[in-house]
Scaffold this motif. Structure first.
Motif, short mmCIF file in Angstrom:
data_model
loop_
_atom_site.label_atom_id
_atom_site.label_comp_id
_atom_site.label_asym_id
_atom_site.label_seq_id
_atom_site.Cartn_x
_atom_site.Cartn_y
_atom_site.Cartn_z
N ASP A 165 0.87 -1.17 0.00
CA ASP A 165 0.00 0.00 0.00
C ASP A 165 0.91 1.22 0.00
OD1 ASP A 165 -1.71 2.11 0.45
OD2 ASP A 165 -2.83 1.12 2.06
N PRO A 178 -0.76 4.34 -7.31
CA PRO A 178 -1.64 3.43 -6.57
C PRO A 178 -3.07 3.39 -7.10
CG PRO A 178 -0.33 4.77 -5.05
CD PRO A 178 -0.13 5.34 -6.43
N ARG A 179 -3.57 4.50 -7.59
CA ARG A 179 -4.94 4.52 -8.11
C ARG A 179 -5.06 3.65 -9.35
NH1 ARG A 179 -3.99 9.73 -6.36
NH2 ARG A 179 -5.39 10.49 -4.72
N GLU A 201 -5.12 0.10 -8.19
CA GLU A 201 -6.42 -0.22 -7.61
C GLU A 201 -7.46 -0.46 -8.69
OE1 GLU A 201 -9.69 1.67 -4.49
OE2 GLU A 201 -7.73 2.61 -4.74
N ARG A 202 -7.46 0.39 -9.71
CA ARG A 202 -8.41 0.21 -10.81
C ARG A 202 -8.17 -1.11 -11.52
NH1 ARG A 202 -7.34 5.79 -11.60
NH2 ARG A 202 -5.85 5.31 -13.23
N TRP A 225 -6.92 -4.02 -10.30
CA TRP A 225 -7.41 -5.18 -9.56
C TRP A 225 -8.93 -5.17 -9.45
CZ3 TRP A 225 -4.30 -8.97 -9.46
CH2 TRP A 225 -2.93 -8.77 -9.34
N ALA A 226 -9.51 -4.01 -9.20
CA ALA A 226 -10.96 -3.93 -9.09
C ALA A 226 -11.63 -4.31 -10.41
CB ALA A 226 -11.39 -2.53 -8.66
N ARG A 234 -10.40 -5.56 -2.01
CA ARG A 234 -9.21 -5.17 -1.26
C ARG A 234 -9.50 -5.10 0.23
NH1 ARG A 234 -6.46 0.73 -1.82
NH2 ARG A 234 -8.55 1.27 -1.07
N SER A 272 -7.26 -3.52 3.39
CA SER A 272 -6.05 -2.80 3.79
C SER A 272 -5.60 -3.31 5.15
CB SER A 272 -6.30 -1.29 3.85
OG SER A 272 -6.68 -0.80 2.58
N ASN A 279 -1.81 -4.14 0.87
CA ASN A 279 -3.14 -4.46 0.36
C ASN A 279 -3.25 -5.97 0.19
OD1 ASN A 279 -4.15 -1.78 0.02
ND2 ASN A 279 -2.87 -1.57 -1.80
N TRP A 318 -5.43 -8.26 -1.80
CA TRP A 318 -6.43 -8.37 -2.86
C TRP A 318 -6.90 -9.81 -2.93
CZ3 TRP A 318 -7.93 -3.90 -4.97
CH2 TRP A 318 -7.05 -2.79 -4.95
#
Length: 258
Positions: free
Chosen positions: A174, A193-194, A197-198, A200-201, A207, A209, A252, A254
């Motif tokens: 993270d 990081p964003r 995140e996009r 994996w989502a 996720r 944390s 994180n 996931w």
């Protein structure tokens, strides 16, 4: 652990991996298609010290078990390195398979689990797993699909080998918080990081944390680990300015059910 099928987030990290590859190609110890992991491939002893120091309170394992335990399951450890986590999984799982692209590390993993009849270590890469279809209940990839984008071939393979109802776990840093996260951002300033995140989502992962940490028994181990994780200048600064044996560290977790 070993990254397979990933991309490089910036030129500095690409250069580190290129230097790592130049050292290791001479001994031809990696499976074709593997991308070198500069830390464990270059210094497995220091990485072993890091494994011992990481998450001393077992928060990653506890969170995984809350989501999906592995009692009686077939567990796959992708990028298992020297097999540090294999005996832990083997204590409860029906079968454990570790897959590692570096032959010397795979040999070390086999030596580690010798005498454990429910564990097998195979040499291979994430994008071509040496396992049959629909054969895995729980997959574990700890710092193996490190940067998200670029790991699509490995994730496609997970989709092939996972059983219906199985769960895959991916642990990464993270970079938005913690002392280690600050060091990580300085080491890889283009890391987004964003975007991760996009990534994996968008592939169905959720996720969680977690706050864990490094806790070393010896200062020498802390310094050795810092040197394998960061470029020399930053490593020297960290060693000079961070006293003690502990570091707060956020990750994180996931996970996705198949």
């Amino acid at each position: 652990m070993t990254v397979s099928g990933g991309r490089f987030p910036d030129r500095a990290s690409e250069e580190r991996v290129r230097r790592s590859r130049s050292k290791l190609v001479r001994v031809n110890k990696a499976v074709p298609g593997a991308i070198p992991s500069p830390n464990i491939w270059n210094d497995p002893r220091a990485y072993e010290a890091e494994n011992r120091a990481v998450d001393p309170d077992g928060r990653i394992e506890a969170a995984m078990r809350e989501i999906r335990g592995w009692d009686g399951a077939h567990v796959l450890d992708v990028g298992c390195g020297t097999g540090f986590h294999l005996p832990r999984f083997a204590a409860d799982a029906a079968a454990v398979t570790g897959v590692e692209p570096h032959r010397r590390l795979a040999d070390a993993a086999r030596a580690r689990v010798r005498g454990l009849p429910n564990v097998a270590v195979r040499t291979g890469v994430a994008q071509d797993l040496p396992l049959p279809d629909a054969s895995v209940d729980v997959a574990h990839a700890r710092w193996a699909y490190f940067f998200g984008p670029g790991c699509e071939p490995g994730l496609a393979e997970l989709g092939r080998v996972m059983r219906r109802g199985g769960v895959a776990f991916v642990i990464d840093n993270d970079a938005t918080r913690s002392t280690f996260g600050g060091w990580f951002r300085r080491s890889l300033p283009s890391y987004d990081p964003r975007s991760v995140e996009r990534f994996w989502a968008g592939r169905g992962f959720r996720r969680r944390s977690l706050d864990m940490g490094w806790r070393f028994e010896r200062r020498e181990d802390f310094e050795a680990v810092v040197r394998i994780e960061f470029a020399p200048g930053l490593a020297a600064e960290i060693i000079a300015t961070h006293p003690g044996l502990e570091v707060d560290y956020a990750v994180n977790l996931w996970w996705r059910e198949y």
